[in-house]
Design an enzyme around this catalytic site. Sequence first.
Site, PDB file in Angstrom:
ATOM      1  N   VAL A 141       1.012   4.901   5.094  1.00 21.52           N
ATOM      2  CA  VAL A 141       0.463   3.850   5.966  1.00 21.52           C
ATOM      3  C   VAL A 141       1.555   2.823   6.293  1.00 21.52           C
ATOM      4  O   VAL A 141       1.678   2.364   7.432  1.00 21.52           O
ATOM      5  CB  VAL A 141      -0.778   3.179   5.316  1.00 21.52           C
ATOM      6  CG1 VAL A 141      -1.257   2.006   6.145  1.00 21.52           C
ATOM      7  CG2 VAL A 141      -1.909   4.192   5.156  1.00 21.52           C
ATOM      8  N   GLY A 142       2.387   2.497   5.295  1.00 22.23           N
ATOM      9  CA  GLY A 142       3.477   1.534   5.516  1.00 22.23           C
ATOM     10  C   GLY A 142       4.436   1.997   6.598  1.00 22.23           C
ATOM     11  O   GLY A 142       4.894   1.210   7.435  1.00 22.23           O
ATOM     12  N   GLY A 176       0.830  -1.203   0.000  1.00 19.15           N
ATOM     13  CA  GLY A 176       0.000   0.000   0.000  1.00 19.15           C
ATOM     14  C   GLY A 176       0.858   1.243   0.000  1.00 19.15           C
ATOM     15  O   GLY A 176       2.013   1.225  -0.434  1.00 19.15           O
ATOM     16  N   SER A 177       0.297   2.328   0.524  1.00 16.09           N
ATOM     17  CA  SER A 177       0.978   3.621   0.435  1.00 16.09           C
ATOM     18  C   SER A 177       2.145   3.710   1.421  1.00 16.09           C
ATOM     19  O   SER A 177       2.166   3.021   2.455  1.00 16.09           O
ATOM     20  CB  SER A 177      -0.028   4.735   0.722  1.00 16.09           C
ATOM     21  OG  SER A 177      -0.502   4.598   2.044  1.00 16.09           O
ATOM     22  N   THR A 178       3.068   4.591   1.106  1.00 15.69           N
ATOM     23  CA  THR A 178       4.240   4.779   1.967  1.00 15.69           C
ATOM     24  C   THR A 178       3.828   5.342   3.330  1.00 15.69           C
ATOM     25  O   THR A 178       4.373   4.937   4.364  1.00 15.69           O
ATOM     26  CB  THR A 178       5.248   5.694   1.251  1.00 15.69           C
ATOM     27  OG1 THR A 178       5.701   4.995   0.078  1.00 15.69           O
ATOM     28  CG2 THR A 178       6.447   6.007   2.125  1.00 15.69           C
ATOM     29  N   CYS A 232       1.718   0.804  -8.725  1.00 16.13           N
ATOM     30  CA  CYS A 232       2.884   1.290  -7.974  1.00 16.13           C
ATOM     31  C   CYS A 232       4.092   1.501  -8.878  1.00 16.13           C
ATOM     32  O   CYS A 232       4.906   2.378  -8.652  1.00 16.13           O
ATOM     33  CB  CYS A 232       3.227   0.314  -6.852  1.00 16.13           C
ATOM     34  SG  CYS A 232       3.463  -1.371  -7.453  1.00 16.13           S
ATOM     35  N   GLU A 278       5.694  -3.236   0.991  1.00  9.93           N
ATOM     36  CA  GLU A 278       5.804  -2.946  -0.451  1.00  9.93           C
ATOM     37  C   GLU A 278       4.989  -1.687  -0.695  1.00  9.93           C
ATOM     38  O   GLU A 278       3.761  -1.723  -0.650  1.00  9.93           O
ATOM     39  CB  GLU A 278       5.259  -4.113  -1.278  1.00  9.93           C
ATOM     40  CG  GLU A 278       6.118  -5.360  -1.220  1.00  9.93           C
ATOM     41  CD  GLU A 278       7.447  -5.205  -1.947  1.00  9.93           C
ATOM     42  OE1 GLU A 278       7.599  -4.271  -2.759  1.00  9.93           O
ATOM     43  OE2 GLU A 278       8.347  -6.022  -1.693  1.00  9.93           O
TER      44      GLU A 278
END
Length: 487
Positions: free
Chosen positions: A236-237, A232-234, A288, A254
């Site tokens: 949230v990651g 997912g998004s950076t 992505c 990822e």
Amino acid sequence: MNIVKQNEEWDNRIFSDGWRPAIGGSSPVVEPSTGETLGNVGLGNAQDVERAAQSAVRAQSAWASTPFDQRAAVLREAARLLKERGSEINEWNIRECGSTQAKAQWELHATYEQLLAAAAMLMQPDGAFYPSVMPGRMNLCRHVPIGVVGVIAPWNFPLLLAIRSVAPALAVGNAVVLKPDPQSAVAGGLLLAKVFEDAGLPAGVLHVVPGGAEAGDALVRHPLVGMISFTGSTAVGRSIGRICGEMLKKVALELGGNNALIVLDDADIEAASSSGAWGSFLHQGQICMQTGRHLVHRSVVEQYAARLAARAKTLRVGNPHTEQVDLGPLINHKQRNRIDDIVRRSVAAGATLRAGGEYANLFYQPTVLSGVTPDMPAFQDEIFGPVAPITVFDTDDEAVDLANGSPFGLAAAVHTRSLARGLALSSRIKSGMVHINDQTVNNEFHVPFGGMGASGNGSRFGGAANFHEFTQTQWISALHAPITYPF
Ligand code: NAD
């Protein structure tokens, strides 16, 4: 075809020890092309995750002790059923997620390959013998399952991005709790659950709990979940990485990308512009690995921009369920407004609109911007929409600096007639994947996939990487007879 309206087993349900209503309630499945409600799915909350994690722990050890050929047989049967139900699954991918028919077909096939690859992986050596400094001692290192793996997946390639974690994690003997995004819960979760159920996966080994941030957060924080595999998004990651770090929990991240395609002065411009169009516009740019920055040598930039704009103008945009189109709808209004804002602000800052820049409902025209400079939003932000920003450079060194001038490092590409020049550049680009004379969107199920920098934490999917991602290494040593120590 119109098969999505059947009263399915999963209607208003989640998959957790069979099909049952979610404690968290339910959520409508909305078709982005039309705004029509296609059905309802169960929407898990923290209590649903708690229940799923407890059940997964109970089921895991029996699954791990099941002979590997029986685990592999379940995965192969799941692959067969996936193909058999291909038209139903594709229709959901098209209607629920706005995928074009070609994208849905490719994704189904890639998902099938992932299942077979996970089954085949179990026939490879899963450890090694090491010599010992102690006479008569045998050293063996082997891979053991983690226990319960939590998989959190996004909506853009819902089947593939779920299965690339779920299949290898199950194969090596873990139980899995999958939390798909509510916007892709059918294609990316409930249909997969049905496939595994019918393939004979024992109850409790896989739970599919669609949900939003609350369910995701509960999964990440659950003490019985030993690993999180997040795509997912950076933003949230990063926050998931922080929580897992505090809990000393294994985490594979990822994340986003802002991927550069470099067009050198000796490139075949016709071919490069085809790469550029595919890399930026495939699945409406919601990938992505999307080509988010086109870095083009000054001597060919005009020719390249003209060809890319011409290609963009020929692409058909519309409802992929009812028409033959190249681009379908964006996933939601928030995304559309964000993409449009990036385009507007970049044009206001001096970029030139060469094609597109317009939309109707969720259908955004493929857009080409030239004269984009590194201070503009179209250069800096991950666009995740059908926008191709072009930036000019004069030397190879400058191209490398521009490519590396982003915190992301997922994919990159170089177009040149000199393979030696392409290879030389590839070793200077900070990116997990570099493709020469191609575009940035590439995925092969058996080749390690992953990013650097803000695109991930070093995790990899594919081939031998899967054994390491979803297991832990255990050292076993054995002496023929006990030895006596000095005291
Ligand atoms: P997102 O981060 O908003 O959501 C991804 C998943 O995380 C969803 O299931 C969502 O419900 C869940 N989630 C949201 N907040 C959470 C929280 N606080 N705790 C736990 N889970 C939470 O991303 P998105 O907008 O759905 O997807 C697009 C992003 O994903 C882009 O940045 C894209 O580049 C990235 N992506 C990366 C890859 C890759 O392989 N590197 C692949 C596809 C997409």
